[in-house]
Motif scaffolding. Structure first.
Motif, PDB file in Angstrom:
ATOM      1  N   PRO A 145     -75.079   0.761 -20.874  1.00 14.58           N
ATOM      2  CA  PRO A 145     -76.164   1.765 -21.251  1.00 14.58           C
ATOM      3  C   PRO A 145     -76.118   2.278 -22.748  1.00 14.58           C
ATOM      4  N   LEU A 146     -77.087   2.535 -23.432  1.00 15.85           N
ATOM      5  CA  LEU A 146     -76.971   2.756 -24.679  1.00 15.85           C
ATOM      6  C   LEU A 146     -76.688   4.245 -24.940  1.00 15.85           C
ATOM      7  N   THR A 147     -75.954   4.934 -25.742  1.00 12.97           N
ATOM      8  CA  THR A 147     -75.873   6.388 -25.970  1.00 12.97           C
ATOM      9  C   THR A 147     -76.729   6.625 -27.154  1.00 12.97           C
ATOM     10  N   PRO A 148     -77.032   7.963 -27.264  1.00 16.18           N
ATOM     11  CA  PRO A 148     -77.833   8.415 -28.232  1.00 16.18           C
ATOM     12  C   PRO A 148     -77.375   8.055 -29.717  1.00 16.18           C
ATOM     13  N   SER A 149     -76.068   7.787 -29.665  1.00 16.98           N
ATOM     14  CA  SER A 149     -75.692   7.073 -31.309  1.00 16.98           C
ATOM     15  C   SER A 149     -75.939   5.941 -31.533  1.00 16.98           C
ATOM     16  N   ASP A 150     -75.809   4.890 -30.393  1.00 16.77           N
ATOM     17  CA  ASP A 150     -76.318   3.831 -30.647  1.00 16.77           C
ATOM     18  C   ASP A 150     -77.932   3.920 -31.024  1.00 16.77           C
ATOM     19  N   VAL A 151     -78.779   4.630 -30.400  1.00 16.13           N
ATOM     20  CA  VAL A 151     -80.237   4.559 -30.840  1.00 16.13           C
ATOM     21  C   VAL A 151     -80.433   5.208 -32.095  1.00 16.13           C
ATOM     22  N   ARG A 152     -79.579   6.142 -32.505  1.00 18.32           N
ATOM     23  CA  ARG A 152     -79.876   6.803 -33.940  1.00 18.32           C
ATOM     24  C   ARG A 152     -79.220   5.736 -34.996  1.00 18.32           C
ATOM     25  N   GLU A 153     -78.323   4.900 -34.728  1.00 13.28           N
ATOM     26  CA  GLU A 153     -77.664   4.082 -35.626  1.00 13.28           C
ATOM     27  C   GLU A 153     -78.198   2.692 -35.765  1.00 13.28           C
ATOM     28  N   ALA A 154     -79.129   2.424 -34.664  1.00 15.27           N
ATOM     29  CA  ALA A 154     -79.886   1.103 -34.676  1.00 15.27           C
ATOM     30  C   ALA A 154     -80.336   0.626 -35.889  1.00 15.27           C
ATOM     31  N   ARG A 155     -79.987  -0.611 -36.400  1.00  7.54           N
ATOM     32  CA  ARG A 155     -80.596  -1.119 -37.520  1.00  7.54           C
ATOM     33  C   ARG A 155     -81.398  -2.733 -37.376  1.00  7.54           C
ATOM     34  N   PHE A 156     -82.406  -2.810 -37.973  1.00 11.40           N
ATOM     35  CA  PHE A 156     -83.252  -3.736 -38.015  1.00 11.40           C
ATOM     36  C   PHE A 156     -83.514  -4.592 -39.095  1.00 11.40           C
ATOM     37  N   ALA A 157     -83.549  -5.938 -38.835  1.00 13.97           N
ATOM     38  CA  ALA A 157     -83.719  -6.765 -40.198  1.00 13.97           C
ATOM     39  C   ALA A 157     -85.277  -6.092 -40.784  1.00 13.97           C
TER      40      ALA A 157
END
Length: 204
Positions: A145-157
């Motif tokens: 599962p994703l954590t809040p930090s995972d979502v906030r720090e997500a990066r996309f090309a």
């Protein structure tokens, strides 16, 4: 409704229709939904086989969820006659929380972002794949599962001069979902709460 994340590109995954039918029967057997057909046994879940199709459900996510269902089926309490006892409906607060997260998961599946401005936006495939992971996290159908930090720090090309999602809209939506995950309490605890998460921006 996507209960599990889907495979990407030209990969094949489990047939969603077959998987969803079995999961509904399992939930009915466990008293978490409307009973459909005969109660499901642990051996039936172990022996389950699904057709594959392009863009189907991720096999690892489905297999992980089925293993958890097997444990739930095998550890059900039994009555004096030795037959499994169908548990009562969940307590109101827990049921409401479950419904709330299902509603949010459905909202994630329906979200439609506008095209990027000035010919620049986030890579659509990358964003869609990440949203599938969020859906699986909200529904509790993933072993990572994703954590809040995972979502906030997500990066996309970022892409230019070809279809892409509006950057500001995606960032705002993900910030909202990070807040949702901070208050999610699977199993009645605060496992998803991330007190150390700051207000990190999602810069390029």
């Amino acid at each position: 409704m996507n209960r599990f994340p889907r495979v990407l590109g030209i990969r094949r995954g489990y047939d969603p229709g077959q998987v969803d039918l079995l999961v509904r029967r399992i939930e009915g057997t466990l008293g978490r939904g409307v009973p459909e057909g005969e109660p499901v046994t642990a051996d039936e879940i172990r022996d389950a086989r699904f057709r594959t199709r392009l863009g189907g459900y991720n096999e690892v996510a489905v297999d992980f969820a089925l293993e958890a269902f097997i444990v739930a089926i095998e550890t059900r309490p039994t009555g004096t006659d030795g037959r499994p006892v169908v548990p009562a409906r969940r307590a109101a607060p827990e049921e409401l929380e479950r419904e709330e997260h299902e509603d949010r998961a459905a909202r994630v599946e329906r979200v439609a972002f506008r095209p990027g401005r000035l010919g620049m936006g986030y890579n659509e495939d990358e964003v869609d794949a990440f949203l599938d992971r969020i859906v699986a996290t909200l529904r509790g159908t993933t072993d990572t599962p994703l954590t809040p930090s995972d979502v906030r720090e997500a990066r996309f090309a970022t892409v230019m001069l070809r279809p892409g999602y509006a950057i500001a809209e995606v960032d705002e939506f993900l910030d909202e979902l990070a807040g949702v995950l901070e208050h999610r309490r699977p199993g009645g605890d605060d496992a998803f709460r991330d007190p150390s998460a700051g207000d990190a921006s999602r810069g390029l």
